[in-house]
Design an enzyme around this catalytic site. Structure first.
Site, PDB file in Angstrom:
ATOM      1  N   THR A   1      42.035  37.266  73.343  1.00 22.66           N
ATOM      2  CA  THR A   1      41.486  38.463  72.722  1.00 22.66           C
ATOM      3  C   THR A   1      42.618  39.279  72.113  1.00 22.66           C
ATOM      4  O   THR A   1      42.393  40.121  71.267  1.00 22.66           O
ATOM      5  CB  THR A   1      40.745  39.321  73.766  1.00 22.66           C
ATOM      6  OG1 THR A   1      41.560  39.388  74.943  1.00 22.66           O
ATOM      7  CG2 THR A   1      39.405  38.721  74.114  1.00 22.66           C
TER       8      THR A   1
ATOM      9  N   ASP B   1      40.980  28.929  77.143  1.00 24.55           N
ATOM     10  CA  ASP B   1      40.483  30.282  76.864  1.00 24.55           C
ATOM     11  C   ASP B   1      41.366  31.285  77.603  1.00 24.55           C
ATOM     12  O   ASP B   1      41.954  30.943  78.630  1.00 24.55           O
ATOM     13  CB  ASP B   1      39.036  30.373  77.368  1.00 24.55           C
ATOM     14  CG  ASP B   1      38.255  31.461  76.661  1.00 24.55           C
ATOM     15  OD1 ASP B   1      38.817  32.119  75.760  1.00 24.55           O
ATOM     16  OD2 ASP B   1      37.073  31.660  77.010  1.00 24.55           O
TER      17      ASP B   1
ATOM     18  N   ARG C   1      27.532  36.630  69.319  1.00 29.10           N
ATOM     19  CA  ARG C   1      26.945  36.430  70.651  1.00 29.10           C
ATOM     20  C   ARG C   1      25.977  37.562  70.973  1.00 29.10           C
ATOM     21  O   ARG C   1      24.924  37.345  71.554  1.00 29.10           O
ATOM     22  CB  ARG C   1      28.010  36.347  71.737  1.00 29.10           C
ATOM     23  CG  ARG C   1      27.341  36.137  73.099  1.00 29.10           C
ATOM     24  CD  ARG C   1      28.306  36.104  74.241  1.00 29.10           C
ATOM     25  NE  ARG C   1      29.075  34.880  74.230  1.00 29.10           N
ATOM     26  CZ  ARG C   1      30.340  34.816  74.588  1.00 29.10           C
ATOM     27  NH1 ARG C   1      30.972  35.901  74.972  1.00 29.10           N
ATOM     28  NH2 ARG C   1      30.981  33.663  74.568  1.00 29.10           N
TER      29      ARG C   1
ATOM     30  N   LYS D   1      35.126  31.751  69.264  1.00 29.98           N
ATOM     31  CA  LYS D   1      36.340  30.969  69.511  1.00 29.98           C
ATOM     32  C   LYS D   1      36.012  29.661  70.238  1.00 29.98           C
ATOM     33  O   LYS D   1      36.509  28.604  69.862  1.00 29.98           O
ATOM     34  CB  LYS D   1      37.354  31.807  70.324  1.00 29.98           C
ATOM     35  CG  LYS D   1      37.777  33.080  69.573  1.00 29.98           C
ATOM     36  CD  LYS D   1      38.838  33.859  70.301  1.00 29.98           C
ATOM     37  CE  LYS D   1      38.367  34.489  71.592  1.00 29.98           C
ATOM     38  NZ  LYS D   1      37.284  35.482  71.417  1.00 29.98           N
ATOM     39  N   THR D   2      35.161  29.749  71.255  1.00 31.74           N
ATOM     40  CA  THR D   2      34.779  28.527  71.973  1.00 31.74           C
ATOM     41  C   THR D   2      34.038  27.585  71.022  1.00 31.74           C
ATOM     42  O   THR D   2      34.304  26.382  70.980  1.00 31.74           O
ATOM     43  CB  THR D   2      33.866  28.877  73.171  1.00 31.74           C
ATOM     44  OG1 THR D   2      34.507  29.892  73.943  1.00 31.74           O
ATOM     45  CG2 THR D   2      33.604  27.673  74.037  1.00 31.74           C
TER      46      THR D   2
HETATM   47  N1  LIG Z   1      30.146  31.774  63.066  1.00 32.97           N
HETATM   48  C1  LIG Z   1      29.075  31.612  63.829  1.00 32.97           C
HETATM   49  N2  LIG Z   1      27.921  31.189  63.306  1.00 32.97           N
HETATM   50  C2  LIG Z   1      26.833  31.058  64.079  1.00 32.97           C
HETATM   51  N3  LIG Z   1      26.789  31.313  65.409  1.00 32.97           N
HETATM   52  C3  LIG Z   1      27.921  31.716  65.982  1.00 32.97           C
HETATM   53  C4  LIG Z   1      29.112  31.881  65.230  1.00 32.97           C
HETATM   54  N4  LIG Z   1      30.083  32.295  66.061  1.00 32.97           N
HETATM   55  C5  LIG Z   1      29.532  32.388  67.278  1.00 32.97           C
HETATM   56  N5  LIG Z   1      28.236  32.047  67.240  1.00 32.97           N
HETATM   57  C6  LIG Z   1      27.307  32.088  68.367  1.00 32.97           C
HETATM   58  O1  LIG Z   1      27.765  33.080  69.284  1.00 32.97           O
HETATM   59  C7  LIG Z   1      27.837  32.576  70.604  1.00 32.97           C
HETATM   60  C8  LIG Z   1      29.164  32.986  71.187  1.00 32.97           C
HETATM   61  O2  LIG Z   1      30.207  32.274  70.582  1.00 32.97           O
HETATM   62  P1  LIG Z   1      31.456  31.759  71.442  1.00 32.97           P
HETATM   63  O3  LIG Z   1      31.059  31.473  72.870  1.00 32.97           O
HETATM   64  O4  LIG Z   1      32.067  30.674  70.681  1.00 32.97           O
HETATM   65  O5  LIG Z   1      32.367  33.049  71.414  1.00 32.97           O
HETATM   66  P2  LIG Z   1      33.839  33.250  71.958  1.00 32.97           P
HETATM   67  O6  LIG Z   1      34.628  33.937  70.910  1.00 32.97           O
HETATM   68  O7  LIG Z   1      34.378  31.974  72.512  1.00 32.97           O
HETATM   69  O8  LIG Z   1      33.632  34.263  73.115  1.00 32.97           O
HETATM   70  P3  LIG Z   1      34.467  34.397  74.458  1.00 32.97           P
HETATM   71  O9  LIG Z   1      35.870  34.582  74.040  1.00 32.97           O
HETATM   72  O10 LIG Z   1      33.833  35.597  75.075  1.00 32.97           O
HETATM   73  O11 LIG Z   1      34.189  33.128  75.224  1.00 32.97           O
HETATM   74  C9  LIG Z   1      27.636  31.076  70.520  1.00 32.97           C
HETATM   75  O12 LIG Z   1      26.573  30.693  71.343  1.00 32.97           O
HETATM   76  C10 LIG Z   1      27.262  30.766  69.088  1.00 32.97           C
HETATM   77  O13 LIG Z   1      25.939  30.312  69.045  1.00 32.97           O
END
Ligand SMILES: Nc1ncnc2c1ncn2[C@@H]1O[C@H](COP(=O)(O)OP(=O)(O)OP(=O)(O)O)[C@@H](O)[C@H]1O
Length: 354
Positions: A170, A121, A229, A76-77
């Site tokens: 979430t 977030d 992640r 998401k980030t």
């Molecule tokens: N679709 C994707 N393709 C490649 N790498 C990804 C992808 N999605 C996420 N990642 C990798 O996974 C890691 C985590 O992603 P991210 O921080 O965006 O998750 P998030 O959903 O925001 O988690 P949270 O809600 O816990 O912050 C990032 O460092 C990224 O490198």
């Protein structure tokens, strides 16, 4: 947030590795895909978002507000950063728990530049007054700043530049409908397929300059709980192992040996997941058993069991939450190599005393 919730949040974060140390954090940032083409999987979300952003760009307009829902670590980030990059706009990152007062939000909103992306977030954990201020900000690009207290308080309207709010949660179901309805585009992020995670791992290994065999990547992907992640975090740990114990190259054998050291089993269960299952099977004959009893048995808080271990165990079909308590499924017995016995008594097929 109660102390328990705070503790659980930290544990969930730890599990998916977002509370990483300095090097890991830097590596995680370096591995983030920078545009929609680099973003792996989530085909529908990508296609829809691409349309939303292209259309806004063609109109020379600020993109509509976007709500992203899905489990931690699904991207998401990353996606919010991609939205900013695709719109050639700056991004401001904050989170619901950081905004305790409406004034905190007013300060952020009033300092946004035109077209800026505000990534919020855990938007479901914002305070109520801040949430209400956000309604007007999202709809009319205006906020009323309250000055003074009691009968003498006055509302001073403040115009805001158009901005794009990207909210992440979430649990979309926790958002009040008036907030949910103000997003022009809502996307639900699904867990990733193992083949998609293999692509994530190959891409990351390439960026980290680590050699990896296809079956080594498959081994890591299969233990990554559908979450990029976690895939990246396991890759980093396997890389450490390969570097110290071998020549740095990752094969299936190296991945297996490394993940055994880190206590991540073939299905991706970690120490806590297995402790919960083992207690349920060995001490309570597979259940049903109440959550509090189960939590005491594993020496953890209730929230740790419900928020950290259970979502994955339920998703894997190893545990069921029933009105009478937690129940292990036949797959749980099979996974731990135990034989179901009569209900209630020690049920370990091998050593019933544990
Ligand atoms: N679709 C994707 N393709 C490649 N790498 C990804 C992808 N999605 C996420 N990642 C990798 O996974 C890691 C985590 O992603 P991210 O921080 O965006 O998750 P998030 O959903 O925001 O988690 P949270 O809600 O816990 O912050 C990032 O460092 C990224 O490198």
């Amino acid at each position: 947030m109660t102390p328990n919730e705070a503790e659980t949040a930290v544990l969930v974060e730890r599990l998916v590795g977002s509370v990483a140390g300095g090097e890991d954090r830097a590596v995680e940032a370096a591995l983030r895909p920078k545009d929609l083409d680099e973003f792996i999987g989530q085909e529908k979300v990508r296609e829809q978002l691409d349309l939303v952003l292209r259309a806004a760009r063609a109109r020379g307009a600020t993109a509509d507000h976007v709500l992203l829902s899905g489990a931690p670590g699904l991207g998401k980030t990353t996606l919010s950063m991609i939205i900013a990059a695709e719109m050639d706009a700056p991004i401001r990152i904050t989170s619901g728990p950081a905004i305790q007062h409406a004034g905190d939000l007013a300060a952020i909103l009033s300092s946004l530049q035109e077209g800026e992306v505000l990534f919020l977030d855990e938007i479901h954990r914002m305070s109520r007054p801040a949430e209400e201020m956000l309604y007007m900000a999202m709809e009319d690009f205006r906020v009323d700043v309250i000055v003074g207290k009691g009968p003498g308080a006055t509302a001073i309207p403040l115009e805001l530049p158009p901005f794009t709010l990207v909210g992440a949660t979430t649990r979309a179901g926790l958002l009040p409908p008036p907030l949910r309805d103000r997003f022009g585009f809502t996307a639900h992020m699904e867990f990733y397929e193992p083949t998609e995670l293999e692509r994530v791992i190959h891409r990351s290994a390439n960026l980290l300059d680590v050699g990896i065999e296809a079956d080594g990547a498959a081994e890591i992907a299969g233990r990554s709980r559908g979450t990029p992640r976690i895939a990246n975090r396991l890759l980093r740990r396997v890389r450490d192992y390969a570097q110290v114990k071998a020549d740095g190259h990752i094969t299936r054998e190296i991945a297996e040996a490394a993940l055994a050291v880190y206590e991540v089993d073939a299905r991706g269960l970690d120490r806590l997941d297995r402790a919960v299952l083992e207690a349920l099977l060995k001490l309570f004959g597979g259940g049903p058993v109440g959550l509090s009893t189960l939590a005491v048995a594993v020496g953890e808080e209730r929230e740790t069991v419900t928020e950290v271990a259970e979502p994955f165990l339920v998703r894997e079909g190893l545990l069921a939450r029933t009105p009478r308590g937690r129940v292990a499924t036949p797959a749980a017995w099979a996974h731990l190599g135990l034989v179901p016995s009569g209900r209630g008594g020690p049920a370990d097929g091998r050593d019933g005393r544990h």
